[in-house]
Design a protein around this motif. Structure first.
Motif, short mmCIF file in Angstrom:
data_model
loop_
_atom_site.label_atom_id
_atom_site.label_comp_id
_atom_site.label_asym_id
_atom_site.label_seq_id
_atom_site.Cartn_x
_atom_site.Cartn_y
_atom_site.Cartn_z
N THR A 20 1.03 -1.30 -0.08
CA THR A 20 0.04 -0.02 -0.17
C THR A 20 0.82 1.29 -0.06
O THR A 20 0.51 2.32 -0.32
CB THR A 20 -0.68 0.11 1.27
N TYR A 58 -7.35 -9.63 0.51
CA TYR A 58 -8.69 -8.92 -0.19
C TYR A 58 -8.90 -7.43 0.11
O TYR A 58 -9.33 -6.65 -0.80
CB TYR A 58 -10.03 -9.62 0.43
N ASP A 59 -8.45 -6.59 1.24
CA ASP A 59 -8.57 -5.19 1.45
C ASP A 59 -7.85 -4.50 0.52
O ASP A 59 -8.07 -3.39 0.04
CB ASP A 59 -8.11 -5.21 2.84
N MET A 61 -7.46 -5.15 -2.57
CA MET A 61 -8.20 -4.97 -3.70
C MET A 61 -8.95 -3.77 -3.81
O MET A 61 -9.41 -3.44 -5.16
CB MET A 61 -8.79 -6.23 -4.10
N THR A 62 -9.17 -3.07 -2.85
CA THR A 62 -10.12 -2.10 -2.77
C THR A 62 -9.44 -0.77 -2.97
O THR A 62 -10.16 0.36 -3.07
CB THR A 62 -11.03 -1.79 -1.55
N HIS A 63 -8.20 -0.84 -3.06
CA HIS A 63 -7.51 0.35 -3.36
C HIS A 63 -7.62 1.11 -4.76
O HIS A 63 -7.71 0.18 -5.65
CB HIS A 63 -5.96 0.44 -3.00
N ASN A 64 -7.65 2.25 -4.81
CA ASN A 64 -7.85 3.11 -6.10
C ASN A 64 -6.65 3.65 -6.67
O ASN A 64 -6.65 4.21 -7.74
CB ASN A 64 -8.83 4.21 -5.89
N GLU A 69 -3.06 -1.29 -6.83
CA GLU A 69 -3.72 -2.32 -7.53
C GLU A 69 -2.97 -3.47 -8.31
O GLU A 69 -3.41 -4.67 -8.35
CB GLU A 69 -4.57 -1.64 -8.62
N SER A 72 -1.73 -5.88 -5.88
CA SER A 72 -2.80 -6.55 -5.32
C SER A 72 -3.14 -7.78 -6.58
O SER A 72 -3.31 -8.96 -6.04
CB SER A 72 -4.16 -5.65 -5.20
#
Length: 157
Positions: A20, A58-59, A61-64, A69, A72
């Motif tokens: 991240t 899984y969390d 995968m929610t990054h923009n 990404e 991920s």
């Protein structure tokens, strides 16, 4: 030249903090390099289904952020590659004989990593967690190494 034998790794959650960018761009690049090298190697890693490790994957995968990404996607592709990742079910962990003194030595939030290590017959537990490292550094039953030491060796060999 002979290749070193393949290793079974258990990777602590630093992977996601690096991915991240929480640990800086340098750590993020290092982790991407590690994941790409892992994908090309004979080495494998083990994860426990339903664990905090899987939740963090899984969390991610929610990054923009496009960089996050792509990491991920890389992590997910490794998890779902059968010859790369051993995904252990909780029932398997429960049926595996794990030394109780190893469980007792582990910080509570890291017990699942120790269970994964024994159930996967892992060679190495890679961590940034000082409590986890200190609990096992002097023991003979869990081979624990700090992330930085491991990556320095892994990426430069």
């Amino acid at each position: 030249m002979a290749h070193p034998p393949a290793k079974m790794l258990v990777i602590n959650e630093w992977l996601f903090h690096d991915a991240t960018g929480e640990n800086g761009q340098s750590a993020q690049r290092e982790t991407e390099h590690f994941l790409r090298q892992l994908a090309q190697s004979e080495d494998k890693f083990a994860v426990l289904w339903g664990s905090p490790w899987i939740e963090k994957s899984y969390d991610l995968m929610t990054h923009n952020d496009i960089g996050v990404e792509s990491l991920s996607i890389l992590i997910q592709s490794l998890i779902w590659t059968l010859d790369k990742c051993l995904v252990l079910q909780p029932e398997f962990i429960e049926a595996t004989e794990i030394p109780q003194n190893a469980i007792a030595a582990a910080p509570e939030e890291d017990i699942y990593l120790i269970q994964t290590y024994f159930a996967a017959n892992a060679d190495l537990l890679i961590t940034t967690d000082e409590g986890l490292y200190d609990a096992f550094e002097a023991r003979q039953d869990v081979e624990v190494i700090y992330r930085d030491t491991f990556l320095n060796d892994y990426l430069n060999s």
